[in-house]
Design a protein around this motif. Sequence first.
Motif, mmCIF file in Angstrom:
data_model
loop_
_atom_site.group_PDB
_atom_site.id
_atom_site.type_symbol
_atom_site.label_atom_id
_atom_site.label_comp_id
_atom_site.label_asym_id
_atom_site.label_seq_id
_atom_site.Cartn_x
_atom_site.Cartn_y
_atom_site.Cartn_z
ATOM 1 N N SER A 1 0.821 -1.203 0.000
ATOM 2 C CA SER A 1 0.000 0.000 0.000
ATOM 3 C C SER A 1 0.857 1.256 0.000
ATOM 4 N N ALA A 2 1.895 1.276 0.850
ATOM 5 C CA ALA A 2 2.757 2.458 0.953
ATOM 6 C C ALA A 2 3.550 2.681 -0.329
ATOM 7 N N ALA A 3 3.958 1.596 -0.972
ATOM 8 C CA ALA A 3 4.717 1.734 -2.218
ATOM 9 C C ALA A 3 3.899 2.469 -3.271
ATOM 10 N N LYS A 4 2.626 2.143 -3.366
ATOM 11 C CA LYS A 4 1.755 2.816 -4.337
ATOM 12 C C LYS A 4 1.506 4.269 -3.941
ATOM 13 N N GLU A 5 1.312 4.484 -2.652
ATOM 14 C CA GLU A 5 0.984 5.831 -2.171
ATOM 15 C C GLU A 5 2.183 6.771 -2.204
ATOM 16 N N LEU A 6 3.358 6.255 -1.791
ATOM 17 C CA LEU A 6 4.525 7.121 -1.612
ATOM 18 C C LEU A 6 5.482 7.095 -2.799
ATOM 19 N N GLY A 7 5.408 6.062 -3.619
ATOM 20 C CA GLY A 7 6.206 6.060 -4.829
ATOM 21 C C GLY A 7 7.565 5.413 -4.722
ATOM 22 N N PHE A 8 7.693 4.360 -3.909
ATOM 23 C CA PHE A 8 8.929 3.581 -3.889
ATOM 24 C C PHE A 8 8.646 2.186 -4.426
ATOM 25 N N SER A 9 9.692 1.400 -4.601
ATOM 26 C CA SER A 9 9.555 0.037 -5.121
ATOM 27 C C SER A 9 9.712 -0.966 -3.996
ATOM 28 N N VAL A 10 8.880 -1.994 -3.980
ATOM 29 C CA VAL A 10 8.993 -3.044 -2.979
ATOM 30 C C VAL A 10 9.268 -4.372 -3.678
ATOM 31 N N ILE A 11 10.229 -5.097 -3.156
ATOM 32 C CA ILE A 11 10.603 -6.402 -3.692
ATOM 33 C C ILE A 11 10.371 -7.437 -2.605
ATOM 34 N N HIS A 12 9.474 -8.387 -2.859
ATOM 35 C CA HIS A 12 9.187 -9.435 -1.893
ATOM 36 C C HIS A 12 10.121 -10.620 -2.171
ATOM 37 N N LEU A 13 10.972 -10.926 -1.215
ATOM 38 C CA LEU A 13 11.949 -11.991 -1.433
ATOM 39 C C LEU A 13 11.297 -13.354 -1.596
ATOM 40 N N GLU A 14 10.070 -13.505 -1.127
ATOM 41 C CA GLU A 14 9.360 -14.773 -1.328
ATOM 42 C C GLU A 14 9.105 -15.044 -2.805
ATOM 43 N N ASP A 15 9.187 -13.998 -3.635
ATOM 44 C CA ASP A 15 9.035 -14.173 -5.081
ATOM 45 C C ASP A 15 10.343 -14.557 -5.754
ATOM 46 N N ILE A 16 11.444 -14.535 -4.985
ATOM 47 C CA ILE A 16 12.778 -14.772 -5.543
ATOM 48 C C ILE A 16 13.410 -16.048 -5.002
#
Length: 236
Positions: free
Chosen positions: A50-65
Amino acid sequence: MSEAIVITPVKDSLHTTQRTIKAIMEAGGDFSYYVFNDFSQPETKQYLDSAAKELGFSVIHLEDITDTPSPNYKIVLQKAQQLALDAQVPLIIIESDVVVKKDTIQALLDIMKTEQNPGLVGAITVDVNGDYNFPYNFEKTKSDAVVDTSHSLSFCCTLISVPFLKKFDFKELAQDKDWFDVFISRQSKKIGFTNYLAKGVRVLHLPHSSRPWKNLKYKNPVLYYLKKIFLKRDRI
């Protein structure tokens, strides 16, 4: 074009994570910001998305890697190094128990540009009273000096220069370790760089908020080292 890649590794500790991210997004300087979520609980993951969309940063979930359980600092460092090298800008690590000031990021960049042959540049950490605290409580005298340090720099709030990133590949980091700030600090000096501690660039540090069991090191050191040895935790 960004002057730096700024990253924050996150493992729960939602309250401090929120403070960290808010402070970074309000900081001055031209940078790209990435948050690496290391298998946090759903509440933290939901906040980050939610914060990434609102504030404009990128989030990387390590569970996807990766399927490797937390901590995954080696993967974070490898991904961050590649981001920095692709952009040809320094990497700044700000951990999720650190609250920066509005001028912190720019101050680290300015020091990198003015000091000779920097490998790492670390902001000093302070407690809520403004006194130097872990991991820099070996510094007893307050000043605004930028000092060439033989001590290892923590990654609480630390810049890693492009020349060092080019010379040392984080893929060479040991597989059987959890944390790498001591090793990378030593490697920087070993291959000819200078590490600087910026005593006048002060950031609030709330130690071990994401892994509170590590506070046993100060409250019950015997139990801490038993956990460290037998559970293979906190491998440096």
